[in-house]
Design a protein around this motif. Sequence first.
Motif, PDB file in Angstrom:
ATOM      1  N   GLU A 160      13.260 -24.193  13.197  1.00 26.24           N
ATOM      2  CA  GLU A 160      11.975 -24.099  13.881  1.00 26.24           C
ATOM      3  C   GLU A 160      12.103 -23.632  15.321  1.00 26.24           C
ATOM      4  O   GLU A 160      11.251 -22.925  15.835  1.00 26.24           O
ATOM      5  N   GLN A 161      13.181 -23.995  15.982  1.00 26.41           N
ATOM      6  CA  GLN A 161      13.309 -23.647  17.396  1.00 26.41           C
ATOM      7  C   GLN A 161      14.022 -22.309  17.590  1.00 26.41           C
ATOM      8  O   GLN A 161      14.777 -21.865  16.730  1.00 26.41           O
ATOM      9  N   GLU A 162      13.774 -21.695  18.723  1.00 24.81           N
ATOM     10  CA  GLU A 162      14.421 -20.426  19.054  1.00 24.81           C
ATOM     11  C   GLU A 162      15.672 -20.673  19.878  1.00 24.81           C
ATOM     12  O   GLU A 162      15.851 -21.734  20.457  1.00 24.81           O
ATOM     13  N   ASN A 163      16.543 -19.675  19.914  1.00 22.43           N
ATOM     14  CA  ASN A 163      17.749 -19.691  20.749  1.00 22.43           C
ATOM     15  C   ASN A 163      18.662 -20.882  20.462  1.00 22.43           C
ATOM     16  O   ASN A 163      19.188 -21.504  21.360  1.00 22.43           O
TER      17      ASN A 163
ATOM     18  N   LEU B 122      21.134 -18.211  16.741  1.00 25.59           N
ATOM     19  CA  LEU B 122      20.128 -18.274  15.687  1.00 25.59           C
ATOM     20  C   LEU B 122      18.738 -18.091  16.269  1.00 25.59           C
ATOM     21  O   LEU B 122      18.488 -18.430  17.417  1.00 25.59           O
ATOM     22  N   GLU B 123      17.857 -17.574  15.447  1.00 24.36           N
ATOM     23  CA  GLU B 123      16.477 -17.345  15.843  1.00 24.36           C
ATOM     24  C   GLU B 123      15.553 -18.217  15.003  1.00 24.36           C
ATOM     25  O   GLU B 123      15.943 -18.729  13.953  1.00 24.36           O
ATOM     26  N   LYS B 124      14.333 -18.335  15.473  1.00 25.41           N
ATOM     27  CA  LYS B 124      13.319 -19.081  14.734  1.00 25.41           C
ATOM     28  C   LYS B 124      13.185 -18.476  13.327  1.00 25.41           C
ATOM     29  O   LYS B 124      13.260 -17.263  13.161  1.00 25.41           O
TER      30      LYS B 124
ATOM     31  N   CYS C 108      26.858 -21.335  -7.914  1.00 21.75           N
ATOM     32  CA  CYS C 108      27.147 -21.370  -9.341  1.00 21.75           C
ATOM     33  C   CYS C 108      26.840 -20.004  -9.957  1.00 21.75           C
ATOM     34  O   CYS C 108      26.148 -19.178  -9.359  1.00 21.75           O
ATOM     35  N   ASP C 109      27.359 -19.768 -11.149  1.00 22.73           N
ATOM     36  CA  ASP C 109      27.199 -18.468 -11.826  1.00 22.73           C
ATOM     37  C   ASP C 109      25.751 -18.031 -11.955  1.00 22.73           C
ATOM     38  O   ASP C 109      25.409 -16.876 -11.708  1.00 22.73           O
ATOM     39  N   SER C 110      24.875 -18.950 -12.366  1.00 20.33           N
ATOM     40  CA  SER C 110      23.500 -18.552 -12.670  1.00 20.33           C
ATOM     41  C   SER C 110      22.688 -18.190 -11.424  1.00 20.33           C
ATOM     42  O   SER C 110      21.669 -17.519 -11.533  1.00 20.33           O
ATOM     43  N   LEU C 111      23.137 -18.597 -10.226  1.00 21.29           N
ATOM     44  CA  LEU C 111      22.453 -18.215  -8.987  1.00 21.29           C
ATOM     45  C   LEU C 111      23.137 -17.039  -8.284  1.00 21.29           C
ATOM     46  O   LEU C 111      22.596 -16.479  -7.331  1.00 21.29           O
ATOM     47  N   SER C 112      24.311 -16.660  -8.751  1.00 20.77           N
ATOM     48  CA  SER C 112      25.059 -15.561  -8.141  1.00 20.77           C
ATOM     49  C   SER C 112      24.254 -14.263  -8.178  1.00 20.77           C
ATOM     50  O   SER C 112      23.573 -13.968  -9.156  1.00 20.77           O
ATOM     51  N   GLY C 113      24.317 -13.509  -7.087  1.00 19.22           N
ATOM     52  CA  GLY C 113      23.585 -12.252  -6.990  1.00 19.22           C
ATOM     53  C   GLY C 113      22.212 -12.403  -6.357  1.00 19.22           C
ATOM     54  O   GLY C 113      21.553 -11.413  -6.054  1.00 19.22           O
ATOM     55  N   LEU C 114      21.798 -13.634  -6.132  1.00 20.87           N
ATOM     56  CA  LEU C 114      20.502 -13.883  -5.503  1.00 20.87           C
ATOM     57  C   LEU C 114      20.624 -13.682  -3.998  1.00 20.87           C
ATOM     58  O   LEU C 114      21.537 -14.195  -3.365  1.00 20.87           O
ATOM     59  N   SER C 115      19.728 -12.896  -3.424  1.00 25.48           N
ATOM     60  CA  SER C 115      19.662 -12.687  -1.976  1.00 25.48           C
ATOM     61  C   SER C 115      18.463 -13.433  -1.436  1.00 25.48           C
ATOM     62  O   SER C 115      17.364 -13.333  -1.988  1.00 25.48           O
ATOM     63  N   ILE C 116      18.690 -14.176  -0.365  1.00 25.21           N
ATOM     64  CA  ILE C 116      17.650 -14.981   0.267  1.00 25.21           C
ATOM     65  C   ILE C 116      17.469 -14.448   1.679  1.00 25.21           C
ATOM     66  O   ILE C 116      18.410 -14.449   2.471  1.00 25.21           O
ATOM     67  N   THR C 117      16.267 -13.987   2.011  1.00 26.20           N
ATOM     68  CA  THR C 117      15.990 -13.412   3.330  1.00 26.20           C
ATOM     69  C   THR C 117      14.847 -14.181   3.974  1.00 26.20           C
ATOM     70  O   THR C 117      13.840 -14.463   3.321  1.00 26.20           O
ATOM     71  N   LYS C 118      14.994 -14.481   5.258  1.00 27.25           N
ATOM     72  CA  LYS C 118      13.947 -15.234   5.948  1.00 27.25           C
ATOM     73  C   LYS C 118      12.674 -14.401   6.082  1.00 27.25           C
ATOM     74  O   LYS C 118      12.720 -13.172   6.155  1.00 27.25           O
ATOM     75  N   THR C 119      11.552 -15.088   6.091  1.00 25.50           N
ATOM     76  CA  THR C 119      10.253 -14.501   6.419  1.00 25.50           C
ATOM     77  C   THR C 119       9.603 -15.448   7.431  1.00 25.50           C
ATOM     78  O   THR C 119      10.090 -16.569   7.624  1.00 25.50           O
ATOM     79  N   PRO C 120       8.525 -15.056   8.074  1.00 21.26           N
ATOM     80  CA  PRO C 120       7.869 -15.960   9.036  1.00 21.26           C
ATOM     81  C   PRO C 120       7.300 -17.234   8.401  1.00 21.26           C
ATOM     82  O   PRO C 120       7.031 -18.202   9.101  1.00 21.26           O
ATOM     83  N   THR C 121       7.157 -17.247   7.075  1.00 18.87           N
ATOM     84  CA  THR C 121       6.551 -18.403   6.413  1.00 18.87           C
ATOM     85  C   THR C 121       7.427 -19.018   5.326  1.00 18.87           C
ATOM     86  O   THR C 121       6.991 -19.927   4.626  1.00 18.87           O
TER      87      THR C 121
END
Length: 150
Positions: free
Chosen positions: A26-29, A46-48, A121-134
């Motif tokens: 939640e916090q910046e910097n 790290l950024e917000k 684990c194998d079944s989650l491999s290849g998943l990319s998670i990218t931040k969004t504002p929400t």
Amino acid sequence: MNIDFSYDEILFLEGESGIVGITRIEQENKMLFIATQDNEEIVQFLEKDDIIAVSNFRKDKRAIRAQAYLTREEDSPIVILNKNHPSTKRLAQVLSVGEKVNLNCNITPGTHPEQDVLCSCDSLSGLSITKTPTGVKLNRNPENYTIERF
């Protein structure tokens, strides 16, 4: 696929033999300290809305919450092990912090100082998670996910 959740919630992506918990900063910097086996300390700024992703191989949500709390609220440093370190075989969970995290089952847990890759684990491999504002954006739909109070 976009999944929205607040700062006081945690997103759990559940796989066949493991689970990944995701919280947001939640916090910046904010600074994250990463200790390497080469007696170095890397500082990651790290950024917000950056994410903390904790991968647990025992499907232990309580342990994920504890690790995320220590990293987000208590500024606990991350320790990186050498690939041949005997403790890599005993790690029950590992974490990654940043704006994007790629889950991969073909890496040695706890050995990657670059924070954009996380053992899963194998079944989650290849998943990319990218931040969004929400929340986060995933490159594919997960098999199962839940959002709970953090």
